[in-house]
Design an enzyme around this catalytic site. Structure first.
Site, mmCIF file in Angstrom:
data_model
loop_
_atom_site.group_PDB
_atom_site.id
_atom_site.type_symbol
_atom_site.label_atom_id
_atom_site.label_comp_id
_atom_site.label_asym_id
_atom_site.label_seq_id
_atom_site.Cartn_x
_atom_site.Cartn_y
_atom_site.Cartn_z
ATOM 1 N N ASP A 1 4.372 3.650 6.190
ATOM 2 C CA ASP A 1 3.826 3.514 7.548
ATOM 3 C C ASP A 1 4.813 2.883 8.514
ATOM 4 O O ASP A 1 5.806 2.290 8.111
ATOM 5 C CB ASP A 1 2.580 2.627 7.519
ATOM 6 C CG ASP A 1 2.941 1.144 7.361
ATOM 7 O OD1 ASP A 1 3.732 0.828 6.454
ATOM 8 O OD2 ASP A 1 2.459 0.330 8.163
ATOM 9 N N PHE B 1 14.636 4.416 9.282
ATOM 10 C CA PHE B 1 13.283 3.954 8.996
ATOM 11 C C PHE B 1 12.419 5.174 8.718
ATOM 12 O O PHE B 1 12.277 6.054 9.566
ATOM 13 C CB PHE B 1 12.719 3.132 10.159
ATOM 14 C CG PHE B 1 11.513 2.351 9.757
ATOM 15 C CD1 PHE B 1 11.654 1.098 9.156
ATOM 16 C CD2 PHE B 1 10.242 2.869 9.943
ATOM 17 C CE1 PHE B 1 10.532 0.380 8.752
ATOM 18 C CE2 PHE B 1 9.123 2.154 9.538
ATOM 19 C CZ PHE B 1 9.270 0.912 8.946
ATOM 20 N N VAL B 2 11.867 5.251 7.513
ATOM 21 C CA VAL B 2 11.147 6.452 7.099
ATOM 22 C C VAL B 2 9.640 6.219 7.039
ATOM 23 O O VAL B 2 9.185 5.104 6.756
ATOM 24 C CB VAL B 2 11.677 7.008 5.754
ATOM 25 C CG1 VAL B 2 13.126 7.430 5.865
ATOM 26 C CG2 VAL B 2 11.510 6.010 4.634
ATOM 27 N N LYS C 1 0.805 -1.200 0.000
ATOM 28 C CA LYS C 1 0.000 0.000 0.000
ATOM 29 C C LYS C 1 0.849 1.266 0.000
ATOM 30 O O LYS C 1 0.371 2.334 -0.318
ATOM 31 C CB LYS C 1 -0.872 0.052 1.273
ATOM 32 C CG LYS C 1 -1.904 -1.004 1.377
ATOM 33 C CD LYS C 1 -2.958 -0.648 2.461
ATOM 34 C CE LYS C 1 -2.484 -1.030 3.830
ATOM 35 N NZ LYS C 1 -3.571 -1.001 4.855
ATOM 36 N N GLY C 2 2.094 1.138 0.413
ATOM 37 C CA GLY C 2 2.941 2.309 0.623
ATOM 38 C C GLY C 2 3.098 3.216 -0.587
ATOM 39 O O GLY C 2 3.403 4.397 -0.462
ATOM 40 N N ASP D 1 7.530 1.968 -3.186
ATOM 41 C CA ASP D 1 7.773 3.096 -2.288
ATOM 42 C C ASP D 1 9.245 3.165 -1.881
ATOM 43 O O ASP D 1 9.926 4.138 -2.135
ATOM 44 C CB ASP D 1 6.849 3.041 -1.058
ATOM 45 C CG ASP D 1 6.850 1.682 -0.351
ATOM 46 O OD1 ASP D 1 7.617 0.783 -0.760
ATOM 47 O OD2 ASP D 1 6.066 1.512 0.601
ATOM 48 N N ASP E 1 14.617 -1.719 0.338
ATOM 49 C CA ASP E 1 15.551 -1.899 1.458
ATOM 50 C C ASP E 1 16.490 -3.061 1.111
ATOM 51 O O ASP E 1 17.495 -2.861 0.427
ATOM 52 C CB ASP E 1 14.710 -2.164 2.716
ATOM 53 C CG ASP E 1 15.514 -2.229 3.989
ATOM 54 O OD1 ASP E 1 16.710 -1.875 3.963
ATOM 55 O OD2 ASP E 1 14.973 -2.630 5.036
ATOM 56 N N LYS F 1 17.026 2.763 -0.402
ATOM 57 C CA LYS F 1 17.762 2.723 0.876
ATOM 58 C C LYS F 1 18.835 1.650 0.743
ATOM 59 O O LYS F 1 18.543 0.465 0.655
ATOM 60 C CB LYS F 1 16.786 2.402 2.008
ATOM 61 C CG LYS F 1 17.409 2.435 3.364
ATOM 62 C CD LYS F 1 16.391 2.535 4.485
ATOM 63 C CE LYS F 1 15.716 1.240 4.782
ATOM 64 N NZ LYS F 1 14.796 1.359 5.936
HETATM 65 P P1 5GP Z 1 12.759 -5.116 1.167
HETATM 66 O O1 5GP Z 1 12.159 -6.396 0.677
HETATM 67 O O2 5GP Z 1 13.401 -4.290 0.092
HETATM 68 O O3 5GP Z 1 13.691 -5.353 2.323
HETATM 69 O O4 5GP Z 1 11.575 -4.305 1.822
HETATM 70 C C1 5GP Z 1 10.787 -3.452 1.110
HETATM 71 C C2 5GP Z 1 9.525 -3.108 1.850
HETATM 72 O O5 5GP Z 1 9.772 -2.993 3.256
HETATM 73 C C3 5GP Z 1 9.024 -1.758 1.418
HETATM 74 O O6 5GP Z 1 8.159 -1.846 0.308
HETATM 75 C C4 5GP Z 1 8.337 -1.268 2.673
HETATM 76 O O7 5GP Z 1 7.039 -1.790 2.742
HETATM 77 C C5 5GP Z 1 9.165 -1.862 3.794
HETATM 78 N N1 5GP Z 1 10.214 -0.929 4.237
HETATM 79 C C6 5GP Z 1 11.544 -1.039 4.090
HETATM 80 N N2 5GP Z 1 12.184 0.014 4.631
HETATM 81 C C7 5GP Z 1 11.215 0.818 5.122
HETATM 82 C C8 5GP Z 1 11.237 2.094 5.784
HETATM 83 O O8 5GP Z 1 12.268 2.733 6.035
HETATM 84 N N3 5GP Z 1 10.015 2.613 6.113
HETATM 85 C C9 5GP Z 1 8.844 1.974 5.877
HETATM 86 N N4 5GP Z 1 7.722 2.576 6.259
HETATM 87 N N5 5GP Z 1 8.791 0.770 5.237
HETATM 88 C C10 5GP Z 1 9.964 0.216 4.873
#
Ligand code: 5GP
Length: 181
Positions: A155, A148-149, A39-40, A96, A99, A127
């Site tokens: 959210d 963490f944003v 949803k982000g 969004d 990470d 990130k």
């Molecule tokens: P990844 O699979 O790349 O580790 O994680 C991606 C998802 O984790 C993003 O789409 C988001 O939902 C969540 N996420 C990762 N870092 C952040 C952050 O700093 N803030 C928020 N709100 N969600 C994050």
């Protein structure tokens, strides 16, 4: 938990418009399908798509990976699938924040398995610190090292999504306690 502003609404608007211009130039004469990762992505997706000057189709996909924690579980499950036929389409996956990159690389694999002709990735925030997958982000809005944003769709346990600016969450340091003890 204290929150500190990282990117203002004005900075976000400017960057989103620049990205829209870049994508519109790259996809001249093509009608790409933008697939938003719920949803982000909602506010970023709607601002970006309204600034795009070429014909485009849109759809959404949702993957579950985080729950209420700040750490990626690594287990990714599709909870809402795309509905548009992606066969022979030029797809831009819009996210969004990237990470570890695990979620996005899984989604790219799903889109590829649906027969997309080309796939590019657009993320509002790249990130970089904990990246474990070697996913290439073709279009990114902002790059940050860590933190963490929240806000502008992002959210923490379903809070802060509707804030118009982007903030970084920080542990509040209580100076009195530090000095006193
Ligand atoms: P990844 O699979 O790349 O580790 O994680 C991606 C998802 O984790 C993003 O789409 C988001 O939902 C969540 N996420 C990762 N870092 C952040 C952050 O700093 N803030 C928020 N709100 N969600 C994050």
């Amino acid at each position: 938990m204290h929150r500190r502003i990282l990117f203002s609404k004005e900075q976000i608007d400017k960057r989103v418009n620049e990205l829209a211009l870049e994508i519109s130039r790259d996809y001249q004469g093509v009608e790409p399908v933008f697939v938003g990762l719920l949803k982000g992505v909602i506010f970023f997706f709607s601002d970006l798509l309204r600034a795009i000057s070429i014909p485009a189709r849109i759809d959404f996909i949702r993957a579950e990976s985080y729950g209420n924690s700040m750490e990626s579980s690594g287990n990714i499950r599709i909870t809402k699938d795309v509905e548009v036929d992606l066969r022979s389409k030029h797809v831009i996956v819009v996210d969004d924040i990237v990470d570890t990159g695990l979620t996005l690389s899984h989604i790219v694999d799903v889109v590829r398995s649906r027969g997309a002709e080309t796939i590019k990735v657009c993320a509002l925030i790249d990130k970089m610190e904990r990246r474990t997958s070697n996913i290439n982000i073709d279009y990114w809005g902002f790059r940050i090292e860590k933190g963490f944003v929240v806000g502008y769709g992002l959210d923490y346990a379903e809070k802060f999504r509707c804030l118009p600016d982007i903030y970084v969450l920080e542990e509040k340091v209580n100076n009195d306690t530090v000095k006193g003890d």
